[in-house]
Design an enzyme around this catalytic site. Structure first.
Site, PDB file in Angstrom:
ATOM      1  N   TYR A  63       3.974   2.231  13.572  1.00 40.47           N
ATOM      2  CA  TYR A  63       4.403   3.284  12.660  1.00 40.47           C
ATOM      3  C   TYR A  63       3.735   4.616  12.977  1.00 40.47           C
ATOM      4  CZ  TYR A  63       0.229   1.748  10.017  1.00 40.47           C
ATOM      5  OH  TYR A  63      -1.043   1.378   9.643  1.00 40.47           O
ATOM      6  N   HIS A  87       0.838  -1.195   0.000  1.00 37.54           N
ATOM      7  CA  HIS A  87       0.000   0.000   0.000  1.00 37.54           C
ATOM      8  C   HIS A  87       0.874   1.247   0.000  1.00 37.54           C
ATOM      9  CE1 HIS A  87      -2.629  -2.762   2.737  1.00 37.54           C
ATOM     10  NE2 HIS A  87      -2.724  -3.123   1.480  1.00 37.54           N
TER      11      HIS A  87
END
Length: 189
Positions: free
Chosen positions: A136, A73
Site C-alpha cells: 500500500y 486500523h
C-alpha cells in the site's frame, strides 16, 4: 499463470457504500512467464476520478500463512492498496464522524484489484493464500504522534464474515484488544 487473477480487465473505478472508498479493476497482462500490471499510474487513475494520492511512502506486509488477519486500523492519511502476490479478503469500516459511521464494505483483492481508502476509514484484511504480499501507498509518513482509531476485528455490530474464522486465524492479541464500535470515538478532520 496464477489462478484467480482476472487478466485483461480495462482500468475501471467502482464506488462502494463507504463515501470516498473506491475499488479499481487493474489491467493485468499475463503470459507463460507470469504477469505485469501498472499498480499506480497517476495520470490514468486521476482521470478516472481517483484523488491524486501524492504517495510519500510504500509499505509491504508479507504474510506467511493463509488466514493471517490484520486490522481494523484507521489512520489520518489515505491508502492505496493492492497485492503483489496472493489474495486477501479486505474489510473496511467507516470510523469517521458523520452519518456513515459504522458502514462496512468487503471485497477480495488479487493482483487485478486495488482499493483507495480515504483517511479515517478502518482498514483490515485476511489472507486467502499462503505467501501473500499486501502492498500500500500512503500520502503521509507514519508517526507515533498521529491520531489513530481502532476497532475490534470481532465486533458484533459490524459483523464482518471473515473467510477463516478468527479463532482459527493468525492474528495479534493487540488487534483483538481494540474496542467495540460502541466505544470507538469517531475520527474528526
Amino acid at each position: 499463470m496464477s489462478g484467480g487473477i482476472r487478466f485483461g480487465l480495462p482500468l475501471a473505478l467502482h464506488t462502494s457504500p463507504i463515501d470516498g472508498l473506491v475499488v479499481l479493476d487493474l489491467p493485468v497482462h499475463g503470459d507463460n512467464r507470469g504477469w505485469f500490471k501498472e499498480n499506480w499510474q497517476r495520470e490514468k487513475m486521476t482521470s478516472l476520478g481517483l484523488p491524486d494520492l501524492g504517495p510519500v511512502q510504500n509499505n509491504i506486509s508479507f504474510n506467511k500463512t493463509r488466514g493471517t488477519t490484520r486490522g481494523i486500523h484507521a489512520e489520518p492519511w489515505d491508502k492505496y492498496i493492492s497485492v503483489a502476490t496472493g489474495s486477501v479478503f479486505g474489510a473496511w469500516v467507516d470510523l469517521r464522524q458523520g452519518d456513515g459511521f459504522g458502514t462496512v464494505f468487503t471485497t477480495v483483492i488479487d493482483p487485478s484489484v486495488a482499493v483507495f481508502v480515504p483517511r479515517g476509514v478502518g482498514n483490515a484484511f485476511q489472507t486467502l493464500e499462503d505467501s501473500t504480499a499486501y502492498t500500500y501507498l500512503v500520502n503521509e509518513h507514519w508517526s507515533p504522534e498521529a491520531e489513530y482509531t481502532f476497532l475490534n476485528l470481532a465486533d458484533e455490530t459490524v459483523a464482518i464474515e471473515w473467510p477463516v474464522p478468527l479463532e482459527q486465524a493468525e492474528l495479534s492479541a493487540k488487534d483483538l484488544g481494540h474496542p467495540r464500535l460502541a466505544d470507538v470515538a469517531p475520527m474528526r478532520f
